[in-house]
Design an enzyme around this catalytic site. Structure first.
Site, PDB file in Angstrom:
ATOM      1  N   LYS A 201     -31.345 -18.618  18.302  1.00 53.40           N
ATOM      2  CA  LYS A 201     -30.378 -18.279  17.250  1.00 53.40           C
ATOM      3  C   LYS A 201     -31.140 -17.808  16.013  1.00 53.40           C
ATOM      4  CE  LYS A 201     -26.385 -20.481  14.931  1.00 53.40           C
ATOM      5  NZ  LYS A 201     -25.604 -21.738  14.851  1.00 53.40           N
TER       6      LYS A 201
ATOM      7  N   SER B  60     -20.825 -21.560  15.788  1.00 55.97           N
ATOM      8  CA  SER B  60     -21.455 -20.345  15.303  1.00 55.97           C
ATOM      9  C   SER B  60     -22.578 -19.809  16.182  1.00 55.97           C
ATOM     10  CB  SER B  60     -21.999 -20.580  13.893  1.00 55.97           C
ATOM     11  OG  SER B  60     -22.960 -21.628  13.904  1.00 55.97           O
TER      12      SER B  60
ATOM     13  N   SER C 253     -21.304 -26.285  16.535  1.00 50.67           N
ATOM     14  CA  SER C 253     -21.708 -24.890  16.720  1.00 50.67           C
ATOM     15  C   SER C 253     -22.464 -24.562  17.996  1.00 50.67           C
ATOM     16  CB  SER C 253     -22.537 -24.416  15.534  1.00 50.67           C
ATOM     17  OG  SER C 253     -21.671 -23.964  14.541  1.00 50.67           O
TER      18      SER C 253
HETATM   19  N1  GLN Z   1     -17.527 -24.689  12.288  1.00 49.37           N
HETATM   20  C1  GLN Z   1     -18.267 -25.550  11.421  1.00 49.37           C
HETATM   21  C2  GLN Z   1     -18.550 -24.853  10.131  1.00 49.37           C
HETATM   22  O1  GLN Z   1     -18.052 -23.801   9.937  1.00 49.37           O
HETATM   23  C3  GLN Z   1     -19.516 -26.027  12.094  1.00 49.37           C
HETATM   24  C4  GLN Z   1     -20.628 -25.089  12.052  1.00 49.37           C
HETATM   25  C5  GLN Z   1     -21.878 -25.581  12.699  1.00 49.37           C
HETATM   26  O2  GLN Z   1     -21.891 -26.528  13.493  1.00 49.37           O
HETATM   27  N2  GLN Z   1     -22.962 -24.945  12.320  1.00 49.37           N
HETATM   28  O3  GLN Z   1     -19.249 -25.319   9.299  1.00 49.37           O
END
Ligand code: GLN
Length: 465
Positions: free
Chosen positions: A52, A142, A166
């Site tokens: 990532k 994400s 994520s």
């Molecule tokens: N969806 C969550 C956020 O927007 C979690 C994101 C993540 O785990 N990086 O912060």
């Protein structure tokens, strides 16, 4: 070379921000030489992997899918990336994501949305009468690029990050295995932070067995991350066959959340029954504070974001605005130009929660509730439950045109209901693909275990798989 060809064939997925072809070919040649000489470095030698784009990679652009870092090339590699290099793994490229890992769709980065490879499966297209170029579904996020990279067979494993889900969310929606290890088991050094107190490097693979091998290679203390813990065991490889006959599986009743899709609920029941038939004890449990997890997360996350993002001021690295009327004007326009509205919104909210008059009411209170959420899990595990079984997501992957219509921030908040609580408590959790929905898209189920019981968790997950 086959993986590089596959990356070219699946370019329309937009899974990679950069493809590191030269590095890959060099590392693969080195691995090949080692094989030929009969001195391989272990199970990961020569294995293609993707990372990532929020993990630093020495000499290789690391953008966090943000205009702020589009020209940033780090002078060092994240500990987990370095460990993969040291084991002989071959870097294929850096994967697409939501900007600074804020989001649940991988639709919100500066490099455009990632397409879920399942959108192109004949079954999905026929079942839904879908036109490939307009009806594609999102990967979740994400870490959507990493999940798509593994699902589309361009890499055998990928690193994601998991702060609220994520890694597990896109893993579930793309039909691959996604592990969020115990907080501290994997070093965060070189992972550009979203939320230091919850960030964990995540592992995406095709099988649970593979995830255990990668966890074994990456775990352990790191002088550069004071929150790391010692390795759990030198032997992380799983037994050939898992035995779940004497375990106790908890079904948290609060996870029957509004918005849970029928297919997903049916799949959750099917696997719970499967455990029962195999001789495991399946019990209903209660985690009463789970319902507060998302609101607390959004306070705590914004607060940490407000402080973490202060480093992007246009001076040391990253984007710098040409506006030079004053230092303050340069800071302001750098940050306005560099960050998307999700990031800017979180910085503003975080600073609001941290104002002297709000600090107690929001920040301190959210921290107390966080402890109560963690205590709920502890009580359940102390009562003899070995693992919790839950869905990973509310539903299968949404069509991009639907997903992008709703307010992304509200949407993002709802998406994490099942995954977020494990981050609050620092617990290991893994999403395993178990079935296809009626629409022909993957459904993932999640197992959550007690802290540092990652290997036991994976052993159970292997049985579910
Ligand atoms: N969806 C969550 C956020 O927007 C979690 C994101 C993540 O785990 N990086 O912060």
């Amino acid at each position: 070379r086959k993986c590089l060809d596959q990356i070219r064939t699946t370019q329309h997925l937009n899974a990679y921000i950069s493809v590191t072809e030269e590095t890959a070919l060099r590392q693969a040649a080195e691995a090949e030489t080692r094989m030929r000489q009969g001195v391989p470095r272990g199970p990961l030698d020569g294995i293609p992997f993707a990372v990532k784009d929020n993990f630093c990679t020495e000499g290789i652009q690391t953008t966090c899918a943000s205009r702020m870092l589009k020209d940033y090339t780090p002078p060092y590699s994240a500990t987990v990336v370095q460990k993969l290099f040291d084991q002989g793994a071959v870097l294929m490229g850096k994967t697409n994501m939501d900007e600074f890992a804020m989001g649940s769709g991988s639709t919100d980065g500066a490099y455009g949305p990632v397409r879920n490879p399942w959108s192109y499966a004949t079954f999905y297209r026929e079942a839904n009468g879908a036109e490939p170029d307009s009806d594609w579904v999102v990967t979740g996020g994400s870490s959507g690029g990493s999940a798509a990279a593994v699902a589309s067979l361009t890499s055998f494993l990928a690193l994601g990050s998991d702060t609220g889900g994520s890694t597990r969310n896109p893993g579930a929606l793309c039909g691959v295995v996604a592990l969020k290890p115990t907080y501290g088991l994997l070093s965060r050094h070189g992972l550009i932070p979203l939320m230091n107190s919850m960030d964990v490097p995540g592992i995406l693979t095709r099988t649970v067995h593979d995830a255990a091998i990668v966890l074994g290679a990456l775990q352990g203390l790191d002088r550069k991350d004071s929150t790391t813990i010692p390795p759990l065991s030198t032997q992380m490889e799983l037994p050939e066959k898992s035995d779940v006959r004497n375990i106790c599986v908890g079904i948290p009743k609060e996870y029957h959340a509004p918005g849970l899709q029928e297919d997903t609920l049916a799949e959750w029941r099917r696997v719970a029954d499967m455990f029962d038939r195999e001789g495991a004890r399946v019990v209903q449990v209660s985690l009463p504070h789970t319902q507060y997890s998302i609101v607390c997360y959004h306070i705590l996350c914004c607060v940490e974001v407000a402080s973490n993002m202060a480093r992007f001021d246009g001076l040391e690295y990253g984007h710098r605005s040409p506006v030079a009327t004053s230092t303050e004007a340069m800071y302001a326009s750098t940050r306005h130009e560099g960050f998307n509205d999700v990031v800017r919104g979180r910085i503003l909210s975080g600073n609001y929660f941290l104002l002297k008059q709000n600090f107690e009411h929001y920040f301190t209170k959210a921290q107390k509730v966080r402890r109560m959420i963690a205590d709920d899990f502890k009580r359940v595990f102390d009562s003899g439950v070995d693992v919790l079984l839950t869905p990973s997501t509310l539903a299968d992957a949404a069509r991009y045109c639907d997903f992008s219509q709703e307010d992304n921030r509200t949407r993002s908040a709802q998406e994490d209901v099942f995954t977020q609580p494990a981050n609050m408590a620092g617990l290991p959790a893994v999403s395993v693909p178990t079935a296809l929905s009626k629409r022909g898209l993957p459904i993932g189920l999640q197992l959550i275990g007690p802290a540092q019981q990652d290997k036991m968790l994976l052993t159970v997950a292997q049985w579910v798989e």
